[in-house]
Design an enzyme around this catalytic site. Structure first.
Site, mmCIF file in Angstrom:
data_model
loop_
_atom_site.group_PDB
_atom_site.id
_atom_site.type_symbol
_atom_site.label_atom_id
_atom_site.label_comp_id
_atom_site.label_asym_id
_atom_site.label_seq_id
_atom_site.Cartn_x
_atom_site.Cartn_y
_atom_site.Cartn_z
ATOM 1 N N ASP A 78 -25.772 1.281 11.357
ATOM 2 C CA ASP A 78 -25.678 1.669 9.946
ATOM 3 C C ASP A 78 -27.063 1.852 9.318
ATOM 4 O O ASP A 78 -28.092 1.725 9.989
ATOM 5 C CB ASP A 78 -24.856 0.615 9.200
ATOM 6 C CG ASP A 78 -23.921 1.214 8.164
ATOM 7 O OD1 ASP A 78 -24.187 2.343 7.686
ATOM 8 O OD2 ASP A 78 -22.913 0.563 7.824
ATOM 9 N N GLU B 185 -25.873 7.146 9.330
ATOM 10 C CA GLU B 185 -26.734 7.178 8.133
ATOM 11 C C GLU B 185 -26.171 8.098 7.066
ATOM 12 O O GLU B 185 -26.889 8.528 6.167
ATOM 13 C CB GLU B 185 -28.190 7.498 8.500
ATOM 14 C CG GLU B 185 -28.431 8.777 9.259
ATOM 15 C CD GLU B 185 -28.291 10.013 8.390
ATOM 16 O OE1 GLU B 185 -29.218 10.339 7.643
ATOM 17 O OE2 GLU B 185 -27.234 10.668 8.466
ATOM 18 N N TRP B 186 -24.851 8.375 7.182
ATOM 19 C CA TRP B 186 -24.050 9.026 6.140
ATOM 20 C C TRP B 186 -24.410 10.489 5.892
ATOM 21 O O TRP B 186 -24.036 11.059 4.865
ATOM 22 C CB TRP B 186 -24.151 8.241 4.828
ATOM 23 C CG TRP B 186 -24.162 6.768 5.010
ATOM 24 C CD1 TRP B 186 -23.326 6.023 5.804
ATOM 25 C CD2 TRP B 186 -25.070 5.836 4.415
ATOM 26 N NE1 TRP B 186 -23.658 4.695 5.747
ATOM 27 C CE2 TRP B 186 -24.729 4.544 4.904
ATOM 28 C CE3 TRP B 186 -26.130 5.957 3.532
ATOM 29 C CZ2 TRP B 186 -25.419 3.392 4.524
ATOM 30 C CZ3 TRP B 186 -26.815 4.809 3.157
ATOM 31 C CH2 TRP B 186 -26.448 3.547 3.644
ATOM 32 N N GLY B 187 -25.147 11.102 6.809
ATOM 33 C CA GLY B 187 -25.512 12.505 6.654
ATOM 34 C C GLY B 187 -26.630 12.753 5.677
ATOM 35 O O GLY B 187 -26.971 13.916 5.397
ATOM 36 N N ASP B 188 -27.244 11.681 5.157
ATOM 37 C CA ASP B 188 -28.278 11.839 4.125
ATOM 38 C C ASP B 188 -29.510 12.571 4.635
ATOM 39 O O ASP B 188 -30.196 13.263 3.879
ATOM 40 C CB ASP B 188 -28.701 10.463 3.598
ATOM 41 C CG ASP B 188 -27.640 9.841 2.705
ATOM 42 O OD1 ASP B 188 -26.623 10.513 2.421
ATOM 43 O OD2 ASP B 188 -27.819 8.674 2.292
ATOM 44 N N ASN B 189 -29.814 12.403 5.911
ATOM 45 C CA ASN B 189 -31.026 12.994 6.478
ATOM 46 C C ASN B 189 -30.719 14.104 7.480
ATOM 47 O O ASN B 189 -31.509 14.374 8.381
ATOM 48 C CB ASN B 189 -31.860 11.893 7.156
ATOM 49 C CG ASN B 189 -32.319 10.833 6.183
ATOM 50 O OD1 ASN B 189 -33.327 10.990 5.505
ATOM 51 N ND2 ASN B 189 -31.572 9.739 6.125
ATOM 52 N N ASP C 140 -18.798 7.197 3.138
ATOM 53 C CA ASP C 140 -17.580 6.542 3.622
ATOM 54 C C ASP C 140 -16.313 7.250 3.167
ATOM 55 O O ASP C 140 -16.221 7.765 2.051
ATOM 56 C CB ASP C 140 -17.530 5.098 3.123
ATOM 57 C CG ASP C 140 -18.554 4.208 3.811
ATOM 58 O OD1 ASP C 140 -19.223 4.687 4.742
ATOM 59 O OD2 ASP C 140 -18.676 3.042 3.411
#
Length: 416
Positions: free
Chosen positions: A158, A191-195, A213
């Site tokens: 995570d 990493e939630w697609g942020d990067n 999420d």
């Protein structure tokens, strides 16, 4: 002349430095290449249980994965999410919470393995996990070695409490740690697609989250203040433009499933079907010990699972959308296709598809269908008694938030 020659030499030197750098990165980020050649299938504790995890529940879940037929349908990973952690010992080795995992993780992994299943675990690239437990920052190599010694098969990693870290570098470190630990373990990059991990994660892990999420709602946003959880349709829309990055051994991950967690049966079917069309990891997130017969039948629908697990590993695409109804196609092996019709509307609707007036072309794979020239038979993947041919018009009534999903087989091949 001298200046030109000097510029040439500088440019050549820069090229050599760049090439050396890329070779170094590729060498450093050497994942286990043979894992997850089809999207991983399994279960994860977070969506239903949150921090309420213990070894008794994990064992019962593994038991039910076998008893329910999920193992026979292809599910294999039993993944413990956040909150299993205890403290680190004097040597820096992470320990499981002694109250909730008194037998230890090695014994739990042995139990799961005896069922013919695999055990997954969770950590975080930061100092702490999202629930405030010890993270792996600064302990990546010792943690990966510990997981390997325990017999872990899958690591979800995570991105909480990561101030000052760069995502690519942090995940590169854990990728290297997993490889050096010597045990083939899937690395799930979260990493939630942020990067934009689809641009860099393929050499590092087997799957990467593309969004924040998921939430057990078909069409909504749950605003937490500084971040949001998303409904099925919202996450589906966020996959636009990403299909070219997915394939065997490296998958877009639109998050774990919410099937069986409170949506309607029609919504659960649509959710499951569209994840299959996306060639997404099929990670259940419900309580397997108490699921209904309807949920069990849904999660073990081998015809839909076969679409997700198709050996080509091609993610489906949206073909057309009109009046709240979308039509999707997914190329499959043996010149077959999957087709899904999704009713996004909050009301029932009638849908008609005039096959002979349609031509489908997938720009990514260069696969195409001209229904005017080629006839296909179709089989409904949710209603085994429903089938037909593309020579006839398709006319169906669709419940709100429902899906119609078929497998298309070339008629010439079907007749052999």
């Amino acid at each position: 002349m001298y200046k030109s020659e000097s510029k040439f030499r500088l440019a050549a030197l820069a090229s050599l430095c760049l090439a050396a750098s890329l070779l170094s990165v590729n060498s450093f980020a050497d994942k286990f290449e043979h894992l997850a050649m089809t999207p991983p299938m399994g279960w994860n504790s977070w969506n239903h249980f949150g921090c309420n995890v213990d070894e008794k529940m994990i064992k019962a879940t593994a038991d039910m994965m076998v008893k329910s037929g999920m193992k026979d349908a292809g599910y294999e990973y039993v993944n413990i999410d956040d909150c299993w952690h205890g403290e680190r010992d004097a040597n820096g080795r992470i320990q499981p919470d002694p109250k909730h995992f008194p037998s230890g993780m090695k014994a739990l992994a042995d139990y799961v393995h005896k069922k013919g299943l695999k055990l997954g675990i969770y950590s975080d690239a930061g100092w702490t996990t999202c629930a405030g437990k010890p993270g792996s920052r600064g302990y990546e190599f010792i943690d990966a070695k510990t997981y390997a010694e325990w017999g872990i098969d899958y690591v979800k990693y995570d991105w909480c409490a990561t101030d000052g870290l760069k995502a690519e570098g942090a995940y590169m470190t854990m990728s290297k740690a997993v490889k050096e630990a010597g045990r083939p373990m899937i690395l799930s990059i979260c990493e939630w697609g942020d990067n934009k991990p689809w641009n860099w994660a393929a050499p590092l892990g087997q799957l990467w989250r593309t969004t924040g999420d998921i939430y057990a709602c078909f069409d909504c946003e749950y605003d937490h203040g500084t971040w949001s959880s998303w409904g099925v349709l919202q996450i589906l829309d966020m996959q636009d433009g990403l299909r070219k990055f997915a394939g065997p051994g490296h998958w877009n991950d639109p998050d774990m499933m919410e099937v069986g967690n409170g949506m309607t049966l029609a919504e659960d079917r649509a959710h499951f079907s569209m994840w299959a069309m996306l060639a997404a990891p099929l990670i259940a997130g419900n309580d397997l010990r108490n699921m209904s017969k309807e949920t069990t039948a849904l999660l073990t629908n081998k015809a839909v699972i076969a679409v997700d697990q198709d050996a080509l590993g091609i993610q489906g695409f949206k073909y057309e959308a009109e009046d709240g109804v979308e039509v999707w196609f997914k190329p499959l092996v043996n010149d077959e296709w999957a087709m899904a019709v999704l009713n996004r509307n909050n009301h029932d609707t009638k849908f008609e598809f005039r096959w002979r007036h349609k031509a489908v072309k997938d720009e990514l794979t260069k696969r195409s269908i001209d229904f005017n020239a080629d006839e296909y038979s179709w089989q409904d993947l949710w209603d085994k008694d429903n089938s037909g041919s593309t020579k006839d018009f398709l006319k169906i009534k669709m419940e709100r938030h429902s899906v119609f999903m078929v497998r298309l087989t070339p008629k010439a091949k079907d007749a052999k």
